[in-house]
Design an enzyme around this catalytic site. Structure first.
Site, PDB file in Angstrom:
ATOM      1  N   GLY A  25       0.849  -1.192   0.000  1.00 46.34           N
ATOM      2  CA  GLY A  25       0.000   0.000   0.000  1.00 46.34           C
ATOM      3  C   GLY A  25       0.873   1.225   0.000  1.00 46.34           C
ATOM      4  CG  PHE A  27       2.492   0.369   4.371  1.00 49.05           C
ATOM      5  CD1 PHE A  27       3.427  -0.641   4.513  1.00 49.05           C
ATOM      6  CD2 PHE A  27       1.198   0.039   3.990  1.00 49.05           C
ATOM      7  CE1 PHE A  27       3.087  -1.964   4.281  1.00 49.05           C
ATOM      8  CE2 PHE A  27       0.855  -1.270   3.760  1.00 49.05           C
ATOM      9  CZ  PHE A  27       1.797  -2.283   3.893  1.00 49.05           C
ATOM     10  CB  VAL A  30       4.088  -6.540   5.098  1.00 46.67           C
ATOM     11  CG1 VAL A  30       4.388  -7.606   6.154  1.00 46.67           C
ATOM     12  CG2 VAL A  30       4.044  -5.166   5.746  1.00 46.67           C
ATOM     13  CE  LYS A  45       5.745  -0.669   8.103  1.00 47.03           C
ATOM     14  NZ  LYS A  45       5.121  -0.062   9.299  1.00 47.03           N
ATOM     15  CG  ASP A 147      -1.986   4.734  12.212  1.00 47.78           C
ATOM     16  OD1 ASP A 147      -3.159   5.154  12.176  1.00 47.78           O
ATOM     17  OD2 ASP A 147      -1.451   4.144  11.262  1.00 47.78           O
TER      18      ASP A 147
END
Length: 447
Positions: A25, A27, A30, A45, A147
């Site tokens: 995504g 970010f 993973v 990650k 978050d």
């Protein structure tokens, strides 16, 4: 950047095998990877460039790793090492990443999505308590998560909660001597952000996490996404004006201790940051509520694990619907032996439903009438159900239903034009079609 903070060398491709992309995504990515030396799977990650504004990608990864290392505890995702190499399943330049625990049970969000509703009460209350334990530990370490949401709470093999994703975490620079604990970086998911975070001058503090925890509690208890149809602009407008998730979604009489949990979530999402309880205070509430349901935990977890391992097993004979009575306790506050089994069943939110083929039309019709509000809200594949009804739905009505833009609108039209006046036969046919296309919803509602 040299990796001088870490005693071990970064993990490279020579130690890794069986790469599998789990997700990607904004970010980054993973991966699930087998660590040859460890002998078990790990997660790696890798952040995408620019995911953290004003922070270089490499520094962002090191910050996240530092925070994970600092916050290492039973209820926070474990850091193993840093990664340095090129993922073999993608043609990329040399990259760095974080090697951490692989949680094959997914997240609280994926569990809620799978169940299409909340977990059994013992597991609900254990998750609430374990998240509070993890967040309390972070705050003790002077860290702000920034978050906190269901997708960032991962689940162990036995469905214990572990807080993850420290990409937005920052050290609280004034935690020791001031209430003004700044991070200097805005972020988070807007549905879990406190009202003050929508102000341009806002600087996050630990009260941010306490607000997010209150919204997360609501999500776990209801099994739903807060403000499911609202976009960012609407949430940013209404939350500072006092709007919060709908508490009418929760019948507080359905589980012992649920009233206390609802009171806690309301305190956590108070508009005044200083009025939100510290996580140490939250723990007192969640531990007390969990103590009332401990005897039901193993049975509840085993039932969920069985469903996760074999999604179709016992699909038509069990449900996780809410019981309508509180737990009954003796004067000594101990569960009496005679009522132990009943207590387990209640605290699991579990009941045995009559298989569809044995229910008479009158029972099916009663279900459709009584669950109208929830069905309008939760039925997603409406047209598939309507198609099963065939000529029971008039062609003009079919066009009206199909023209509605939302599932809720389609369901309201179906109730208004067909189910309201259709009689037991039509309602029974609707029940059977719903059971076929959304069995977990029917099970959750006790059908």
């Amino acid at each position: 950047m040299a990796l001088l903070k870490y005693k071990t060398e970064p993990v490279g491709n020579e130690s890794l095998d069986k790469w599998e992309l789990l997700g990607s995504g904004g970010f980054g990515e993973v991966y699930k990877v087998r660590h040859k030396d460890f002998g078990f799977d790990v997660a790696i990650k890798i952040l995408r460039d620019g995911v953290c504004p004003f922070i270089p990608n490499e520094k962002a990864l090191h910050n996240e790793a530092d925070h994970m290392k600092e916050a290492s505890c039973e209820f926070v995702l474990r850091l193993y090492a840093l990664y340095h190499g090129c993922p073999p399943i993608r043609e990329t330049a040399l990259q760095q990443g974080i090697v951490m625990e692989y949680m094959r049970r997914g997240s609280v969000q994926s569990l809620l999505d799978y169940l299409r509703g909340p977990p059994p009460w013992p597991l609900t209350f254990r998750l609430a308590h374990e998240v509070a334990l993890g967040m309390n530990f972070l705050h003790i370490k002077k860290l702000i998560h920034h978050d906190l949401k269901p997708s960032n709470v991962l689940l162990s093999d036995e469905l214990h909660a572990k807080i993850a994703d420290f990409g937005l975490s920052r050290v609280s620079t004034s935690a020791l001597n001031s209430n003004r604990e700044t991070t200097g970086v805005d972020g988070g998911s807007y549905k879990y952000m406190p009202p003050e975070a929508f102000e341009a001058s806002y600087k996050p503090c630990r009260a941010f996490d306490r607000y997010s925890y209150g919204i997360l509690l609501w999500s776990i208890v209801t099994g739903k996404d807060p403000y499911s149809v609202a976009d960012y602009s609407l949430v940013a407008l209404r939350i500072p004006m006092g709007d919060r998730p709908d508490l009418e979604e929760i019948d507080q009489t359905k589980a012992d201790g649920l009233e206390e949990i609802v009171k806690l979530m309301k305190s956590c999402w108070d508009k005044t940051p200083s009025a939100r309880p510290e996580f140490k205070e939250c723990l007192e509430v969640t531990e007390n509520v969990l103590s009332k349901h401990r005897k039901g935990i193993r049975v509840a977890v085993n039932r969920i694990l069985k469903r996760l391992e074999s999604p179709t097993s016992n699909e038509h004979s069990e449900t996780f619907s809410f019981p309508h009575q509180r737990l009954e306790r003796s004067e000594s506050n101990d569960v009496v032996d005679v009522g132990f089994i009943a207590t387990q069943m209640s605290s699991m939110q579990d009941s045995v439903s009559v298989p569809a083929e044995r229910m008479i039309d009158a029972d099916k019709a009663k279900f459709v009438d009584e669950k109208k509000k929830t069905l309008i809200q939760d039925v997603s594949d409406v047209m598939a159900v309507v198609d099963e009804l065939d000529d029971m739905v008039h062609s003009e009505t079919y066009s009206v239903i199909e023209a509605e833009k939302t599932s809720q609108g389609k369901m309201r039209a179906l109730y208004t034009r067909t189910l309201r006046s259709g009689g037991e036969k039509v309602k029974a046919a609707f029940y059977d079609a719903l059971k076929k296309h959304q069995p977990h919803l029917v099970e959750r509602l006790g059908g």
